[in-house]
Scaffold this active site. Structure first.
Site, PDB file in Angstrom:
ATOM      1  N   GLU A  40      -2.690  -1.938   0.552  1.00 46.28           N
ATOM      2  CA  GLU A  40      -2.218  -1.756  -0.107  1.00 46.28           C
ATOM      3  C   GLU A  40      -1.170  -0.709  -0.080  1.00 46.28           C
ATOM      4  OE1 GLU A  40      -0.592  -4.351  -2.980  1.00 46.28           O
ATOM      5  OE2 GLU A  40      -1.930  -5.420  -2.054  1.00 46.28           O
ATOM      6  N   TYR A 123       0.610   0.050  -9.573  1.00 46.40           N
ATOM      7  CA  TYR A 123       0.559  -0.943  -9.455  1.00 46.40           C
ATOM      8  C   TYR A 123      -0.617  -1.197  -8.784  1.00 46.40           C
ATOM      9  CZ  TYR A 123       1.242  -3.439  -5.481  1.00 46.40           C
ATOM     10  OH  TYR A 123       1.236  -4.724  -4.681  1.00 46.40           O
ATOM     11  N   ASP A 141       5.844  -3.805  -9.238  1.00 47.96           N
ATOM     12  CA  ASP A 141       6.106  -3.846  -8.075  1.00 47.96           C
ATOM     13  C   ASP A 141       7.719  -4.212  -7.912  1.00 47.96           C
ATOM     14  OD1 ASP A 141       5.587  -5.845  -7.037  1.00 47.96           O
ATOM     15  OD2 ASP A 141       5.491  -5.463  -4.615  1.00 47.96           O
TER      16      ASP A 141
END
Ligand code: SF4
Length: 374
Positions: A40, A123, A141
């Site tokens: 991520e 997020y 996002d």
């Protein structure tokens, strides 16, 4: 916003599509929170195809949170070299050290503990907790926001705090709480592969029947364009020494040496990594570089230095358009500069360097002898 009876078929269709058509990506083969977290962070502002080799190399060297926490920052940055946005790597390592110090090296599973880690926002926390721990947090996002804006015809600047809050509420309402990790990935995948920014492929979309934007024929117009920030032009000149063995000199990031305020400006543009002696210029670049080298107290035993102009390098970082004039300075022996390291000019990535610095090295390497001596 979709309601009641529509939600069940909407979720079912999107999940069925994702299970059949999702891309096979290395971080989708694991639910290890460390690996999910790493992916991520690397994927922020960076394309999947670019991330994959970095992700694999990074995990080979740092297979666990403990390994990352124990490494030197220099090595972490070196493995991140070329991926850009280097504060991500610095925060990643700081967070790994915090996980070791406060959680015994186990990635925390409580939202407040995850949000307390450096570099992890709403997020990223939602993505890690849902994918690795099946916690019920919906991600939002840019990709997901675009899909939601088209589904519900949300107008205006999606990044304004009021709109973003509305979209988060919408994402929360749509979340499939039985499979939150898979659901979040399905929403992201739809945005990345079908509901793409420029030309959404509505004919292939598994949830087209629920999409207001498509029904009204305005999907491509959403999200509405935000006002662009004015571009700032920056002009720099860089001194690239090259000795007879093809070695050059790179200066360390500013925190590793005592820099004068004037000099700090440049490493900031080079992402606080190792860089060539560089200076902002307007007018005579060589004169400015000579003065700069004097300020760096370069101890040169080669007599008068010849500056060979290489092709200009252009680089864009968010709203900044940077032009660098590299000057190759061929010498018998590299001069001494406090804190500088000697590295092969053709292999400067043995140290952590930015893409901008790599481009400067490439330009200096190809500077031909027919170029102008100054
Ligand atoms: S129908 Fe088109 S605009 Fe609507 S969600 Fe699907 S791809 Fe996006």
């Amino acid at each position: 916003m979709l309601k009641g009876q529509e939600l069940t078929p909407f979720r079912k269709q999107l999940l069925a599509w994702f299970r059949q058509f999702q891309r096979d990506l290395p971080w989708r083969r694991t639910r290890d929170p460390y690996r999910v977290w790493l992916s991520e962070i690397m994927l922020q502002q960076t394309r999947v195809a670019v991330v994959i080799p970095y992700y694999e190399r990074f995990l080979e060297r740092f297979p666990t949170v403990h390994a990352l926490a124990a490494a030197s920052e220099k090595e972490v940055l070196r493995l991140w070299s070329g991926l850009g946005y280097y504060s991500r790597a610095r925060y990643l390592q700081k967070a790994a050290q915090q996980i070791v110090a406060q959680h015994g090296g186990e990635f925390p599973s409580r939202l407040e503990d995850v949000r307390a880690l450096p570099g992890i926002g709403a997020y990223t926390a939602a993505a890690i907790l849902s994918i690795a721990f099946e916690e019920k947090h919906a991600v939002l996002d840019g990709n997901v926001a675009r899909v939601l804006a088209r589904l519900g015809t949300t107008r205006g600047d999606l990044r304004s705090s009021g709109r973003w809050q509305e979209l988060q509420e919408c994402a929360d309402a749509y979340l499939d709480t039985k499979s939150p990790g898979e659901w979040n990935q399905a929403m992201m995948e739809l945005g990345a592969t079908v509901c793409t920014p420029k030309s959404p492929q509505c004919l292939l979309c598994p949830v087209a029947q629920f999409c207001e934007g498509r029904k009204l024929g305005i999907a491509e117009l959403l999200p509405e364009k935000r006002k662009k920030r004015a571009t700032v032009e920056i002009h720099l000149a860089a001194a690239v020494f090259a000795d007879e063995d093809g070695r050059t000199l790179l200066l360390p990031p500013p925190e590793e040496r005592n820099t004068e305020p004037l000099v700090d400006y440049v490493p900031t543009l080079a992402s606080n990594l190792w860089h060539f002696p560089t200076i902002p210029v307007a007018g005579d670049a060589v004169a400015k570089l000579r003065t700069h080298l004097r300020r760096l107290q370069v101890q040169n035993q080669n007599g008068n230095l010849n500056f060979i102009a290489a092709d200009k390098v252009r680089h864009t970082v968010t709203h900044r358009a940077i032009t660098v004039e590299p000057f190759r300075i061929s010498v018998k022996k590299l001069p001494r500069i406090k804190g500088a390291e000697r590295v092969p000019l053709s292999e400067i990535t043995v140290l952590p360097v930015s893409n901008l610095t790599r481009k400067v090295a490439r330009a200096a390497l190809s500077a031909s002898s027919s170029a102008k001596n100054r």
